[in-house]
Design a protein around this motif. Sequence first.
Motif, short mmCIF file in Angstrom:
data_model
loop_
_atom_site.label_atom_id
_atom_site.label_comp_id
_atom_site.label_asym_id
_atom_site.label_seq_id
_atom_site.Cartn_x
_atom_site.Cartn_y
_atom_site.Cartn_z
N THR A 40 49.85 55.06 36.87
CA THR A 40 49.31 56.33 36.34
C THR A 40 48.30 55.81 35.73
O THR A 40 47.47 54.81 35.92
N LYS A 41 47.76 56.87 34.84
CA LYS A 41 46.50 56.31 33.79
C LYS A 41 46.87 55.35 33.07
O LYS A 41 48.05 54.69 32.77
N PRO A 42 45.99 54.45 32.53
CA PRO A 42 46.20 53.02 31.76
C PRO A 42 46.80 53.35 30.36
O PRO A 42 46.75 54.66 29.94
N ARG A 102 41.75 46.99 31.85
CA ARG A 102 40.42 47.85 32.13
C ARG A 102 39.49 47.93 30.86
O ARG A 102 38.28 48.18 31.04
N HIS A 118 39.55 53.26 44.63
CA HIS A 118 40.20 51.88 44.39
C HIS A 118 39.64 50.73 45.39
O HIS A 118 39.54 49.68 45.26
N ASP A 152 46.21 48.90 33.10
CA ASP A 152 46.41 49.79 34.17
C ASP A 152 47.16 49.16 35.24
O ASP A 152 46.67 48.10 35.93
N ASP A 153 48.43 49.46 35.85
CA ASP A 153 49.09 49.09 36.86
C ASP A 153 48.95 49.83 38.04
O ASP A 153 49.62 49.90 39.09
N MET A 154 48.11 51.05 37.96
CA MET A 154 47.97 52.15 39.08
C MET A 154 49.05 52.87 39.25
O MET A 154 48.97 53.62 40.23
N GLY A 182 49.34 44.34 34.69
CA GLY A 182 48.40 45.36 35.28
C GLY A 182 47.00 44.69 34.84
O GLY A 182 47.05 43.63 34.23
N LYS A 184 43.49 48.51 27.29
CA LYS A 184 44.04 49.33 28.18
C LYS A 184 44.47 48.39 29.68
O LYS A 184 43.84 48.06 30.04
#
Length: 262
Positions: A99-101, A81, A248, A95-97, A78, A93
């Motif tokens: 859900t939330k990081p 962030r 995004h 983030d792979d999009m 991910g 953090k």
Amino acid sequence: MSKSEFGSQGGFSATSGASGSNDGPSQGGTAPFLRAPRSRARIETIIPCCVNQLLTASLVEDVFKVRGIVVSQVSVVGIIRKAERAPSYILYKIDDMTTKPIDARHWLGRGKAKQALAPCPVGVYAKVFGILRGSAEVKILEVLQIRVLEDMNEFTSHILETVNAHMMLAKAQEAAYGQSAPSAPSEMGLAPEYGEVRPEFIQAEVLHLIHECPRQEGKSIRELQTELGSLSITAIKEALEYLMVEGHIYPTVDGEHFKSAD
């Protein structure tokens, strides 16, 4: 899969020399293969996952499970962030999009070289190998190794590996027990039908392709349909709509081309 190989048990095997440092407090679960005797490297299973699977995993008898499958050592891919350095660890953090990081903590250890380790830069794609820790309410990934992706095709490969690995593990479990283990569909990054990809994976792949497009006008819907030939135009448009609402991506010249806002 240059650093790992899909094994006969549906997992990814890594030897003792394949991972980075994790010299933080053991808390009863420091990476066992990092402590293996030099004379015989132990083999541990690393399961590719999406962040949604980790954050929705069930805690059963002190182990985390996704659709009844134990997930301990995992890999995720991910965007970084956030990266904050503390005296003894770096907190990311990831983030792979889907859900939330998820928070990922990389212990630095006590050596001077490890204490001088610089965090990976924010905004880049990274692959993280780690151990899922925490409680049913709060989960964190204890980082064994984190590296910036050298080839963005690894992002696509990770999505395919995740789908394939959980399909194989679920089928192996069904064969062993004679029936599917009971679990909530939301625990899995797949739809109830194992071969059907959930919207989160489609959104992540569409965003990846748009993000990688260098042209000023961005990526067109036609190009996305060509490159994602297994997906319907409806699924692609639904993913685009979601990504626009979430901020995004944004349309450019004609409403048919899109650029990444990240």
